[in-house]
Design an enzyme around this catalytic site. Structure first.
Site, PDB file in Angstrom:
ATOM      1  N   ASP A 134      -1.731  81.001-127.784  1.00 48.69           N
ATOM      2  CA  ASP A 134      -0.794  80.263-127.181  1.00 48.69           C
ATOM      3  C   ASP A 134       0.003  79.282-126.985  1.00 48.69           C
ATOM      4  O   ASP A 134      -0.230  78.101-127.919  1.00 48.69           O
ATOM      5  CB  ASP A 134      -1.576  79.894-125.865  1.00 48.69           C
ATOM      6  CG  ASP A 134      -1.790  79.101-124.605  1.00 48.69           C
ATOM      7  OD1 ASP A 134      -1.675  79.702-123.416  1.00 48.69           O
ATOM      8  OD2 ASP A 134      -1.434  77.728-124.444  1.00 48.69           O
TER       9      ASP A 134
ATOM     10  N   ASP B 263       3.881  82.730-122.367  1.00 51.23           N
ATOM     11  CA  ASP B 263       3.168  81.753-123.445  1.00 51.23           C
ATOM     12  C   ASP B 263       1.978  81.933-124.242  1.00 51.23           C
ATOM     13  O   ASP B 263       2.154  81.842-125.157  1.00 51.23           O
ATOM     14  CB  ASP B 263       3.114  80.594-122.806  1.00 51.23           C
ATOM     15  CG  ASP B 263       1.952  79.725-122.556  1.00 51.23           C
ATOM     16  OD1 ASP B 263       1.748  80.427-121.912  1.00 51.23           O
ATOM     17  OD2 ASP B 263       2.201  78.640-122.870  1.00 51.23           O
ATOM     18  N   GLU B 264       1.629  83.315-123.639  1.00 54.24           N
ATOM     19  CA  GLU B 264       0.655  83.431-124.129  1.00 54.24           C
ATOM     20  C   GLU B 264      -0.405  84.778-124.528  1.00 54.24           C
ATOM     21  O   GLU B 264       0.443  85.777-123.363  1.00 54.24           O
ATOM     22  CB  GLU B 264      -0.636  82.650-123.823  1.00 54.24           C
ATOM     23  CG  GLU B 264      -1.147  83.077-122.465  1.00 54.24           C
ATOM     24  CD  GLU B 264      -2.143  82.800-121.749  1.00 54.24           C
ATOM     25  OE1 GLU B 264      -3.473  82.313-122.071  1.00 54.24           O
ATOM     26  OE2 GLU B 264      -1.810  81.669-121.137  1.00 54.24           O
TER      27      GLU B 264
HETATM   28  N1  DCP Z   1       3.367  77.462-115.739  1.00 54.22           N
HETATM   29  C1  DCP Z   1       3.403  76.832-114.770  1.00 54.22           C
HETATM   30  N2  DCP Z   1       3.168  75.877-113.663  1.00 54.22           N
HETATM   31  C2  DCP Z   1       0.784  75.850-114.463  1.00 54.22           C
HETATM   32  C3  DCP Z   1       0.891  76.369-115.400  1.00 54.22           C
HETATM   33  C4  DCP Z   1       1.745  76.915-115.588  1.00 54.22           C
HETATM   34  O1  DCP Z   1       4.977  76.475-114.112  1.00 54.22           O
HETATM   35  N3  DCP Z   1       0.390  75.380-113.719  1.00 54.22           N
HETATM   36  C5  DCP Z   1       3.588  77.145-117.222  1.00 54.22           C
HETATM   37  C6  DCP Z   1       4.595  75.976-117.582  1.00 54.22           C
HETATM   38  C7  DCP Z   1       4.160  75.993-118.751  1.00 54.22           C
HETATM   39  C8  DCP Z   1       3.771  77.281-119.000  1.00 54.22           C
HETATM   40  O2  DCP Z   1       3.589  78.137-117.868  1.00 54.22           O
HETATM   41  O3  DCP Z   1       4.856  75.586-120.018  1.00 54.22           O
HETATM   42  C9  DCP Z   1       2.388  77.750-119.746  1.00 54.22           C
HETATM   43  O4  DCP Z   1       1.618  77.793-119.191  1.00 54.22           O
HETATM   44  P1  DCP Z   1      -0.499  76.723-119.856  1.00 54.22           P
HETATM   45  O5  DCP Z   1      -1.315  76.680-119.020  1.00 54.22           O
HETATM   46  O6  DCP Z   1      -0.531  77.502-121.300  1.00 54.22           O
HETATM   47  O7  DCP Z   1       0.327  75.188-120.144  1.00 54.22           O
HETATM   48  P2  DCP Z   1       2.075  74.386-120.698  1.00 54.22           P
HETATM   49  O8  DCP Z   1       1.793  75.485-122.065  1.00 54.22           O
HETATM   50  O9  DCP Z   1       2.638  74.433-120.696  1.00 54.22           O
HETATM   51  O10 DCP Z   1      -0.030  73.615-122.116  1.00 54.22           O
HETATM   52  P3  DCP Z   1      -1.352  73.873-122.854  1.00 54.22           P
HETATM   53  O11 DCP Z   1      -0.309  73.097-124.445  1.00 54.22           O
HETATM   54  O12 DCP Z   1      -2.099  72.991-122.754  1.00 54.22           O
HETATM   55  O13 DCP Z   1      -1.601  74.839-123.457  1.00 54.22           O
HETATM   56 CA    CA Z   2       0.499  77.174-123.073  1.00 50.11          CA
HETATM   57 CA    CA Z   3      -0.968  79.732-121.271  1.00 47.60          CA
END
Ligand code: DCP
Ligand code: CA
Ligand code: CA
Length: 364
Positions: free
Chosen positions: A11, A106-107
């Site tokens: 992720d 992203d995962e």
């Molecule tokens: N995303 C979005 N709306 C959300 C959650 C996520 O548009 N409610 C998008 C933005 C994030 C991406 O998806 O950057 C990946 O989501 P993640 O939940 O994996 O969160 P992040 O990658 O931002 O943070 P982490 O480092 O906790 O994985």
């Molecule tokens: Ca992420």
């Molecule tokens: Ca994610």
């Protein structure tokens, strides 16, 4: 099921926000909020770790984010860039195994029990992948390594950002026992509260309960909780092959002569294409008309639109306008086809749109 599986969950860290900080150096070290505009409605898509320190997180209204951190920098989301990074990391995954199941941009889960490198250590593979992702994209990722998907997913969160956590089979039960119930993947805030009311705070508490009891309280999901409290999750890693295009075509016994005939066929093809795109939850930006003349001379005419499309009437309109640029009426036609490429998974997009009520097309 035979043998122990080796599953990796990868992720990306603060994905959208990290991409923005990578591409715009003045954003580095700053609280960055992707999506939403200060003073406007809308929600936060992603927050940099600096912004999270102020309590900003995904799905929070931007007004609230701005209140929490008035000097946060708001930037618009650039989905094309995120999608292309997603493709780059996917290429790396596929170097190790075909069993790659993306969950979002992203995962992904990877089953590396058997892998193309013949590497028996899933931990080494996970770290190699993380460092290759960094070399290629200058972005960090976190990894979880475990005997199943459920545990791998929980594990990838533990040493985030830029970390890895490994749960070898012999540690599965002790790991679950100490795990707070809210950290179980699939247990959201509401269920967490109900579990607490039932006196269930950790995996150990959960494992005390009988399957019947859990089903009584949580219905079908109760059976799932019963299993995961024992570290059991047999779900396989289901690979999605990224499709490059979806197309339909038809060859005719008698060559088509009139525009009406051709239009009629194109309409039918467009409808069938819409059906297939919907079935695959896909839409695409590029619409190509394929046409074969009676002498087998075959041509294609492609047009790339501003938006992702899947609807038959749009596909038809593009195809028929292409047709008018050909010699179809002069030479007659023995094959017609329409193909859509430059694809995007519609369900991912819809998800993103849910998160960002102002949609993806608007400039903000
Ligand atoms: N995303 C979005 N709306 C959300 C959650 C996520 O548009 N409610 C998008 C933005 C994030 C991406 O998806 O950057 C990946 O989501 P993640 O939940 O994996 O969160 P992040 O990658 O931002 O943070 P982490 O480092 O906790 O994985
Ligand atoms: Ca992420
Ligand atoms: Ca994610």
């Amino acid at each position: 099921m035979s043998g122990v599986r080796k599953i990796i969950h990868i992720d990306m860290d603060a994905f959208f926000a990290s991409v923005e900080q990578r591409d715009f150096p003045h954003l580095r070290g700053k609280p960055v909020v992707v999506g939403g505009r200060p003073g406007k409605r809308g929600v936060v898509a992603a927050a940099s770790y600096e912004a999270r320190r102020f309590g900003i997180h995904s799905a929070m209204p931007s007004l609230q984010a701005q209140k929490r951190c008035p000097h946060a920098v708001f930037v618009p989301a650039r989905f094309d860039v995120y999608r292309s990074v997603s493709g780059q990391i996917r290429e790396i995954f596929l170097d190790y195994t075909e069993l790659v199941e993306p969950l979002s941009l992203d995962e992904a889960y990877l089953d590396v029990t058997e892998n193309k490198k013949g590497n028996p250590s899933a931990t080494l593979i996970a770290n190699e992948i993380r460092s290759r992702i960094f070399q290629k994209t200058r972005l960090t990722a976190s990894a979880g390594v475990a005997p199943n998907k459920f545990l791998a997913k929980v594990a990838s969160d533990i040493n985030k950002p830029n970390g890895i956590f490994v749960i070898p089979p012999k540690r599965v039960l002790s790991f679950i026992e100490q795990l707070p119930i809210g950290k179980f993947h699939g247990i959201g805030k509401a269920t967490e509260k109900r579990m607490h009311e039932l006196g269930i705070y950790t995996g150990a508490d959960l494992r005390q309960r009988t399957e019947r009891e859990l089903i009584r309280h949580f219905g079908k999901t109760g059976a799932y909780y019963y299993k995961i409290s024992r570290g059991q999750d047999d779900r396989e890693v289901v690979p999605h092959r990224e499709r490059k295009s979806v197309g339909v075509e038809e060859t005719f016994v008698d060559d088509l002569e009139t525009e009406e005939e051709m239009a009629h066929i194109l309409k039918t093809l467009a409808k069938e294409l819409e059906r297939r795109l919907k079935k695959g939850k896909l839409s695409g930006k590029t619409v190509t008309l394929k046409l074969r003349y009676p002498d087998f001379d075959t041509i294609t005419r492609a047009h790339t639109l501003d938006n992702y499309v899947f609807k038959a009437d749009v596909l038809f309109r593009v195809a028929i306008s292409h047709l008018k640029e050909t010699e179809a009426l002069k030479r007659r036609v023995r094959l017609l086809g329409i193909t859509v490429s430059n694809l995007e998974r519609t369900d991912i997009k819809r998800e993103v749109q849910l998160w960002l009520p102002f949609g993806q097309g608007e400039s903000f």
